[in-house]
Write a protein that holds these residues in place. Structure first.
Motif, short mmCIF file in Angstrom:
data_model
loop_
_atom_site.label_atom_id
_atom_site.label_comp_id
_atom_site.label_asym_id
_atom_site.label_seq_id
_atom_site.Cartn_x
_atom_site.Cartn_y
_atom_site.Cartn_z
N ARG A 26 -9.75 4.33 -0.64
CA ARG A 26 -9.30 5.59 -1.23
C ARG A 26 -8.12 5.31 -2.13
O ARG A 26 -7.38 4.35 -1.92
N THR A 27 -7.92 6.16 -3.09
CA THR A 27 -6.73 6.04 -3.91
C THR A 27 -5.50 6.43 -3.08
O THR A 27 -5.57 7.32 -2.23
N VAL A 28 -4.40 5.73 -3.31
CA VAL A 28 -3.21 5.97 -2.50
C VAL A 28 -2.28 7.00 -3.11
O VAL A 28 -1.18 7.24 -2.61
N SER A 29 -2.68 7.61 -4.20
CA SER A 29 -1.77 8.53 -4.88
C SER A 29 -1.38 9.71 -4.00
O SER A 29 -0.32 10.31 -4.22
N ASN A 30 -2.19 10.06 -3.02
CA ASN A 30 -1.87 11.17 -2.13
C ASN A 30 -1.34 10.71 -0.77
O ASN A 30 -1.32 11.48 0.18
N TYR A 31 -0.93 9.46 -0.72
CA TYR A 31 -0.42 8.90 0.52
C TYR A 31 1.04 8.46 0.35
O TYR A 31 1.41 7.90 -0.68
N ASP A 32 1.84 8.71 1.38
CA ASP A 32 3.12 8.03 1.48
C ASP A 32 2.83 6.60 1.89
O ASP A 32 1.99 6.35 2.75
N MET A 33 3.54 5.67 1.29
CA MET A 33 3.32 4.25 1.60
C MET A 33 4.61 3.68 2.15
O MET A 33 5.67 3.80 1.54
N GLY A 34 4.50 3.04 3.31
CA GLY A 34 5.68 2.50 3.97
C GLY A 34 5.57 1.02 4.25
O GLY A 34 4.48 0.45 4.28
N TRP A 35 6.73 0.42 4.43
CA TRP A 35 6.82 -0.97 4.88
C TRP A 35 7.60 -0.98 6.20
O TRP A 35 8.63 -0.30 6.33
N PHE A 36 7.10 -1.77 7.11
CA PHE A 36 7.73 -1.95 8.42
C PHE A 36 7.81 -3.45 8.67
O PHE A 36 7.14 -4.25 8.01
N ARG A 37 8.60 -3.84 9.66
CA ARG A 37 8.67 -5.24 10.02
C ARG A 37 8.89 -5.38 11.52
O ARG A 37 9.43 -4.48 12.16
N GLN A 38 8.47 -6.51 12.03
CA GLN A 38 8.67 -6.81 13.44
C GLN A 38 9.11 -8.25 13.58
O GLN A 38 8.34 -9.17 13.25
N ALA A 39 10.33 -8.41 14.05
CA ALA A 39 10.88 -9.74 14.28
C ALA A 39 10.46 -10.22 15.67
O ALA A 39 10.15 -9.41 16.56
N PRO A 40 10.45 -11.53 15.90
CA PRO A 40 10.07 -12.06 17.21
C PRO A 40 10.92 -11.45 18.33
O PRO A 40 12.15 -11.43 18.25
N GLY A 41 10.25 -10.92 19.33
CA GLY A 41 10.95 -10.37 20.49
C GLY A 41 11.57 -9.01 20.27
O GLY A 41 12.29 -8.51 21.14
N LYS A 42 11.31 -8.41 19.11
CA LYS A 42 11.90 -7.10 18.81
C LYS A 42 10.81 -6.08 18.52
O LYS A 42 9.66 -6.41 18.25
N GLU A 43 11.21 -4.82 18.56
CA GLU A 43 10.27 -3.76 18.24
C GLU A 43 10.11 -3.64 16.73
O GLU A 43 10.97 -4.04 15.95
N ARG A 44 9.00 -3.09 16.36
CA ARG A 44 8.75 -2.84 14.93
C ARG A 44 9.76 -1.84 14.41
O ARG A 44 10.08 -0.85 15.09
N GLU A 45 10.24 -2.08 13.20
CA GLU A 45 11.22 -1.18 12.62
C GLU A 45 10.83 -0.79 11.20
O GLU A 45 10.14 -1.54 10.49
N PHE A 46 11.30 0.35 10.81
CA PHE A 46 11.05 0.87 9.48
C PHE A 46 11.90 0.12 8.46
O PHE A 46 13.08 -0.14 8.71
N VAL A 47 11.30 -0.22 7.34
CA VAL A 47 12.02 -0.89 6.25
C VAL A 47 12.26 0.08 5.09
O VAL A 47 13.37 0.22 4.61
N GLY A 48 11.22 0.73 4.66
CA GLY A 48 11.34 1.67 3.56
C GLY A 48 10.01 2.31 3.25
O GLY A 48 8.98 1.88 3.77
N ALA A 49 10.05 3.33 2.40
CA ALA A 49 8.81 4.03 2.06
C ALA A 49 8.94 4.71 0.72
O ALA A 49 10.05 4.99 0.25
N THR A 50 7.80 4.98 0.13
CA THR A 50 7.74 5.72 -1.11
C THR A 50 6.83 6.92 -0.92
O THR A 50 5.74 6.77 -0.37
N ARG A 51 7.30 8.07 -1.35
CA ARG A 51 6.51 9.27 -1.18
C ARG A 51 5.34 9.27 -2.13
O ARG A 51 5.32 8.60 -3.16
N TRP A 52 4.35 10.08 -1.85
CA TRP A 52 3.13 10.14 -2.63
C TRP A 52 3.39 10.57 -4.06
O TRP A 52 4.37 11.23 -4.35
N SER A 53 2.50 10.09 -4.90
CA SER A 53 2.46 10.49 -6.30
C SER A 53 3.80 10.35 -7.01
O SER A 53 4.27 11.30 -7.66
N GLY A 54 4.42 9.19 -6.84
CA GLY A 54 5.65 8.93 -7.58
C GLY A 54 6.87 9.65 -7.08
O GLY A 54 7.86 9.81 -7.81
N GLY A 55 6.87 10.07 -5.84
CA GLY A 55 8.00 10.76 -5.27
C GLY A 55 9.14 9.82 -4.91
O GLY A 55 9.19 8.67 -5.35
#
Length: 118
Positions: A26-55
């Motif tokens: 599907r096209t992602v233009s209507n989706y928020d897109m995020g990046w997350f990361r998980q370091a060894p032995g740690k919980e997944r954490e939020f890195v950043g995100a971009t809102r849909w359609s150039g937000g």
């Protein structure tokens, strides 16, 4: 929507990497897109995100000013430019997508490993 992250690798402290996340299905233009990361032995954490359609784009405090998210909706791709990398940035990085009216990221890529070490 299917997500494929790539671009990870080994980089020295202070170096840069650019991760890519290609979406299919599907096209992602209507989706928020995020990046997350998980370091060894740690919980997944939020890195950043971009809102849909150039937000708006927003970041975790730990990466603000060093990381930049951009998106190419025509190419169905989201990027994470990482500069001034630190050893504590070492983690598996995941891209994720959520429908713009949703509160949860329901689509995840497989992750790409970033190692910051001298």
């Amino acid at each position: 929507v299917q997500l494929q992250a790539s671009g990870g690798g080994l980089v020295q402290p202070g170096g840069s990497l650019r991760l890519s996340c290609v979406a299919s299905g599907r096209t992602v233009s209507n989706y928020d897109m995020g990046w997350f990361r998980q370091a060894p032995g740690k919980e997944r954490e939020f890195v950043g995100a971009t809102r849909w359609s150039g937000g708006s784009t927003y970041y975790a405090a730990s990466v603000k000013g060093r990381f930049t998210i951009s998106r190419d909706d025509a190419g169905n791709t989201v990027y994470l430019q990482m500069n001034s990398l630190k050893p504590e940035d070492t983690a598996v990085y995941y891209c994720a997508a959520r429908w713009f009216t949703s509160n949860e990221y329901g689509y995840w890529g497989q992750g790409t490993l970033v190692t910051v070490s001298s």
